[in-house]
Design a protein around this motif. Structure first.
Motif, PDB file in Angstrom:
ATOM      1  N   MET A  18      11.913  59.662  21.172  1.00  0.00           N
ATOM      2  CA  MET A  18      12.554  60.749  20.439  1.00  0.00           C
ATOM      3  C   MET A  18      13.777  61.239  21.206  1.00  0.00           C
ATOM      4  SD  MET A  18      11.013  64.460  19.280  1.00  0.00           S
ATOM      5  CE  MET A  18      10.280  63.835  17.778  1.00  0.00           C
ATOM      6  N   HIS A  19      14.855  61.447  20.482  1.00  0.00           N
ATOM      7  CA  HIS A  19      16.099  61.932  21.078  1.00  0.00           C
ATOM      8  C   HIS A  19      16.001  63.436  21.345  1.00  0.00           C
ATOM      9  CE1 HIS A  19      20.428  62.562  21.611  1.00  0.00           C
ATOM     10  NE2 HIS A  19      20.516  61.253  21.772  1.00  0.00           N
ATOM     11  N   ALA A  20      16.689  63.901  22.385  1.00  0.00           N
ATOM     12  CA  ALA A  20      16.633  65.319  22.752  1.00  0.00           C
ATOM     13  C   ALA A  20      17.179  66.212  21.646  1.00  0.00           C
ATOM     14  CB  ALA A  20      17.417  65.547  24.041  1.00  0.00           C
ATOM     15  N   ALA A  21      18.111  65.695  20.837  1.00  0.00           N
ATOM     16  CA  ALA A  21      18.640  66.493  19.729  1.00  0.00           C
ATOM     17  C   ALA A  21      17.546  66.821  18.716  1.00  0.00           C
ATOM     18  CB  ALA A  21      19.783  65.750  19.043  1.00  0.00           C
ATOM     19  N   MET A  22      16.565  65.927  18.584  1.00  0.00           N
ATOM     20  CA  MET A  22      15.446  66.204  17.676  1.00  0.00           C
ATOM     21  C   MET A  22      14.571  67.338  18.208  1.00  0.00           C
ATOM     22  SD  MET A  22      16.091  64.041  15.296  1.00  0.00           S
ATOM     23  CE  MET A  22      17.833  64.296  15.729  1.00  0.00           C
ATOM     24  N   LEU A  23      14.478  67.433  19.532  1.00  0.00           N
ATOM     25  CA  LEU A  23      13.732  68.558  20.121  1.00  0.00           C
ATOM     26  C   LEU A  23      14.445  69.876  19.839  1.00  0.00           C
ATOM     27  CD1 LEU A  23      12.667  67.133  23.617  1.00  0.00           C
ATOM     28  CD2 LEU A  23      11.321  67.250  21.514  1.00  0.00           C
ATOM     29  N   ALA A  24      15.770  69.851  19.848  1.00  0.00           N
ATOM     30  CA  ALA A  24      16.526  71.059  19.515  1.00  0.00           C
ATOM     31  C   ALA A  24      16.312  71.445  18.057  1.00  0.00           C
ATOM     32  CB  ALA A  24      18.010  70.831  19.800  1.00  0.00           C
ATOM     33  N   GLU A  25      16.215  70.442  17.184  1.00  0.00           N
ATOM     34  CA  GLU A  25      15.944  70.716  15.774  1.00  0.00           C
ATOM     35  C   GLU A  25      14.544  71.322  15.600  1.00  0.00           C
ATOM     36  OE1 GLU A  25      16.072  68.410  11.435  1.00  0.00           O
ATOM     37  OE2 GLU A  25      16.386  67.303  13.316  1.00  0.00           O
ATOM     38  N   LEU A  26      13.587  70.827  16.375  1.00  0.00           N
ATOM     39  CA  LEU A  26      12.239  71.397  16.356  1.00  0.00           C
ATOM     40  C   LEU A  26      12.277  72.839  16.843  1.00  0.00           C
ATOM     41  CD1 LEU A  26       9.169  71.270  16.123  1.00  0.00           C
ATOM     42  CD2 LEU A  26       9.108  70.168  18.372  1.00  0.00           C
ATOM     43  N   ALA A  27      13.084  73.109  17.860  1.00  0.00           N
ATOM     44  CA  ALA A  27      13.213  74.480  18.361  1.00  0.00           C
ATOM     45  C   ALA A  27      13.770  75.395  17.279  1.00  0.00           C
ATOM     46  CB  ALA A  27      14.132  74.498  19.591  1.00  0.00           C
ATOM     47  N   ALA A  28      14.715  74.885  16.480  1.00  0.00           N
ATOM     48  CA  ALA A  28      15.270  75.685  15.382  1.00  0.00           C
ATOM     49  C   ALA A  28      14.196  76.017  14.358  1.00  0.00           C
ATOM     50  CB  ALA A  28      16.419  74.926  14.724  1.00  0.00           C
ATOM     51  N   SER A  29      13.342  75.048  14.054  1.00  0.00           N
ATOM     52  CA  SER A  29      12.258  75.291  13.101  1.00  0.00           C
ATOM     53  C   SER A  29      11.282  76.338  13.641  1.00  0.00           C
ATOM     54  CB  SER A  29      11.523  73.975  12.815  1.00  0.00           C
ATOM     55  OG  SER A  29      10.491  74.169  11.880  1.00  0.00           O
ATOM     56  N   LEU A  30      10.957  76.241  14.917  1.00  0.00           N
ATOM     57  CA  LEU A  30      10.055  77.228  15.528  1.00  0.00           C
ATOM     58  C   LEU A  30      10.663  78.626  15.494  1.00  0.00           C
ATOM     59  CD1 LEU A  30       8.652  75.440  18.719  1.00  0.00           C
ATOM     60  CD2 LEU A  30       7.427  75.972  16.618  1.00  0.00           C
ATOM     61  N   ALA A  31      11.957  78.711  15.789  1.00  0.00           N
ATOM     62  CA  ALA A  31      12.609  80.018  15.844  1.00  0.00           C
ATOM     63  C   ALA A  31      12.692  80.662  14.470  1.00  0.00           C
ATOM     64  CB  ALA A  31      14.007  79.871  16.440  1.00  0.00           C
ATOM     65  N   ILE A  32      13.033  79.868  13.458  1.00  0.00           N
ATOM     66  CA  ILE A  32      13.163  80.409  12.114  1.00  0.00           C
ATOM     67  C   ILE A  32      11.816  80.895  11.590  1.00  0.00           C
ATOM     68  CG2 ILE A  32      13.715  79.828   9.726  1.00  0.00           C
ATOM     69  CD1 ILE A  32      16.134  80.244  11.550  1.00  0.00           C
ATOM     70  N   HIS A  33      10.744  80.168  11.908  1.00  0.00           N
ATOM     71  CA  HIS A  33       9.412  80.543  11.435  1.00  0.00           C
ATOM     72  C   HIS A  33       8.619  81.302  12.497  1.00  0.00           C
ATOM     73  CE1 HIS A  33      10.672  77.164   8.859  1.00  0.00           C
ATOM     74  NE2 HIS A  33      10.066  77.837   7.923  1.00  0.00           N
ATOM     75  N   GLY A  34       9.300  81.693  13.572  1.00  0.00           N
ATOM     76  CA  GLY A  34       8.647  82.466  14.612  1.00  0.00           C
ATOM     77  C   GLY A  34       8.036  83.774  14.122  1.00  0.00           C
ATOM     78  N   PRO A  35       8.742  84.521  13.245  1.00  0.00           N
ATOM     79  CA  PRO A  35       8.147  85.770  12.746  1.00  0.00           C
ATOM     80  C   PRO A  35       6.805  85.554  12.068  1.00  0.00           C
ATOM     81  CG  PRO A  35      10.492  85.740  12.282  1.00  0.00           C
ATOM     82  CD  PRO A  35      10.155  84.389  12.846  1.00  0.00           C
ATOM     83  N   ARG A  36       6.655  84.426  11.354  1.00  0.00           N
ATOM     84  CA  ARG A  36       5.381  84.154  10.700  1.00  0.00           C
ATOM     85  C   ARG A  36       4.300  83.853  11.729  1.00  0.00           C
ATOM     86  NH1 ARG A  36       5.564  79.073   7.197  1.00  0.00           N
ATOM     87  NH2 ARG A  36       7.458  80.169   6.568  1.00  0.00           N
ATOM     88  N   LEU A  37       4.660  83.077  12.760  1.00  0.00           N
ATOM     89  CA  LEU A  37       3.695  82.754  13.807  1.00  0.00           C
ATOM     90  C   LEU A  37       3.235  84.014  14.532  1.00  0.00           C
ATOM     91  CD1 LEU A  37       5.505  79.618  15.281  1.00  0.00           C
ATOM     92  CD2 LEU A  37       3.451  79.617  13.872  1.00  0.00           C
ATOM     93  N   LEU A  38       4.177  84.900  14.814  1.00  0.00           N
ATOM     94  CA  LEU A  38       3.829  86.133  15.514  1.00  0.00           C
ATOM     95  C   LEU A  38       3.067  87.088  14.607  1.00  0.00           C
ATOM     96  CD1 LEU A  38       7.130  86.761  17.522  1.00  0.00           C
ATOM     97  CD2 LEU A  38       4.988  85.798  18.351  1.00  0.00           C
ATOM     98  N   ALA A  39       3.372  87.058  13.304  1.00  0.00           N
ATOM     99  CA  ALA A  39       2.667  87.934  12.366  1.00  0.00           C
ATOM    100  C   ALA A  39       1.206  87.540  12.246  1.00  0.00           C
ATOM    101  CB  ALA A  39       3.344  87.886  10.997  1.00  0.00           C
ATOM    102  N   ASP A  40       0.943  86.226  12.227  1.00  0.00           N
ATOM    103  CA  ASP A  40      -0.438  85.761  12.143  1.00  0.00           C
ATOM    104  C   ASP A  40      -1.185  86.028  13.437  1.00  0.00           C
ATOM    105  OD1 ASP A  40       0.043  84.948   9.620  1.00  0.00           O
ATOM    106  OD2 ASP A  40       0.194  82.818  10.069  1.00  0.00           O
ATOM    107  N   GLY A  41      -0.484  85.868  14.570  1.00  0.00           N
ATOM    108  CA  GLY A  41      -1.108  86.157  15.859  1.00  0.00           C
ATOM    109  C   GLY A  41      -2.123  85.135  16.321  1.00  0.00           C
ATOM    110  N   ASP A  42      -2.134  83.951  15.701  1.00  0.00           N
ATOM    111  CA  ASP A  42      -3.078  82.918  16.118  1.00  0.00           C
ATOM    112  C   ASP A  42      -2.587  82.249  17.395  1.00  0.00           C
ATOM    113  OD1 ASP A  42      -4.658  83.422  13.949  1.00  0.00           O
ATOM    114  OD2 ASP A  42      -3.710  81.903  12.689  1.00  0.00           O
ATOM    115  N   SER A  43      -3.475  82.098  18.363  1.00  0.00           N
ATOM    116  CA  SER A  43      -3.098  81.473  19.622  1.00  0.00           C
ATOM    117  C   SER A  43      -2.971  79.961  19.461  1.00  0.00           C
ATOM    118  CB  SER A  43      -4.135  81.790  20.701  1.00  0.00           C
ATOM    119  OG  SER A  43      -3.718  81.295  21.961  1.00  0.00           O
TER     120      SER A  43
END
Length: 292
Positions: free
Chosen positions: A1-26
């Protein structure tokens, strides 16, 4: 996997971060362990590569230094670009632990973050020395560094919009806080649309500045697999697209409503699982605290 794909994954995590934090699941312990092991193995390979540069530099082997720069440029790019995911994941881990009040995720993701910072600082030292490097190669890396830092602040700012302490993982604090303020003002539909555009933009901007070959594709793939575990299957729709926070909450609320109705229909209401919580809400002390 290319490092640019990891950056794209980071973007997905950041955009949906509020949902992850709202659920609070570890995050499962096994996934955290896989993330730490894969990151450690990749970090070991990085430091071996950087140690070879130091060896050439100490011995005055200019030919070896020039060959090193020609062969190891993808590794230097990878260290800089993959830091985006390291910082975003660390910010999310900090937020999850703060909500759960248990230090489960943060110690692991922060440890990986600190290790990554060490590798990044060594890359910056190599860039400053410029021994055996062409001015074009160093200038290219410096432009990539600036791009990475700005994207990092954009993404960490998305997390900091709902968890302000996450701003510490940005590259420039003031800029990260500015992006966090913008994130607070966005509606759910706007955030989702921006997320699609953001992931496309970050992938395009990085790939145009990087080598086509990946330095450590296997380790990057393992890191990606371990991080993806925090995105649960119920967060995707039938097309495989991540749902918006609004839709996720709506469906979650519908499930809770169905559960309450089923409890109310049991023959003996005193034996229902929801009764203690119902009585607690009706408690006078609880009502008094809510009015404060």
């Amino acid at each position: 996997m290319h490092a640019a794909m990891l950056a794209e994954l980071a973007a997905s995590l950041a955009i949906h971060g509020p949902r992850l934090l709202a659920d609070g699941d570890s995050i499962p312990a096994a996934a955290l362990q896989d993330y730490w092991i894969a990151s450690r193995n990749r970090s070991t390979r990085w430091h071996q590569t950087l140690a070879l540069h130091r060896e050439f530099e100490r011995s005055g082997n200019l030919t070896g230094l020039r060959a090193w720069w020609e062969n190891q440029l993808p590794t230097l790019e990878e260290i800089l670009v993959s830091e985006i995911l390291t910082r975003v994941y660390a910010s999310l881990g900090h937020g999850l632990d703060a909500k759960l009040a248990e230090p489960e995720v943060y110690p692991v993701v922060h440890s990986v973050h600190v290790s990554h910072l060490e590798a990044r600082n060594r890359v910056l030292g190599v860039m400053v020395s410029q021994r055996g490097a062409s001015s074009e190669a160093v200038a290219r890396l410096n432009r990539l560094r600036k791009t990475v830092e700005r994207w990092t602040d954009v993404l960490v700012g998305q997390v900091a919009a709902v968890f302000p302490e996450a701003a510490r993982y940005g590259s420039v604090l003031e800029r990260t806080l500015s992006f966090a303020e913008d994130g607070c003002d966005q509606a759910a539909r706007t955030r989702q649309t921006q997320g699609w555009l953001l992931m496309a933009a970050i992938r395009d901007s990085l790939l145009r500045q990087m080598s086509a070959n990946a330095a450590n594709p296997i380790e990057n793939g393992k890191i990606s697999d371990s991080v993806l575990v925090c995105l649960r299957p119920d967060m995707f729709d039938a097309l495989g697209t991540l749902q918006s926070l609004w839709l996720h909450r709506l469906r979650h609320s519908a499930q809770q409503t169905d559960c309450v109705l089923s409890q109310l229909l049991v023959p003996n209401l005193d034996a229902a699982e929801m009764l203690p919580g119902f009585e607690a809400v009706r408690d006078a002390d609880f009502a008094r605290r809510m009015r404060r």
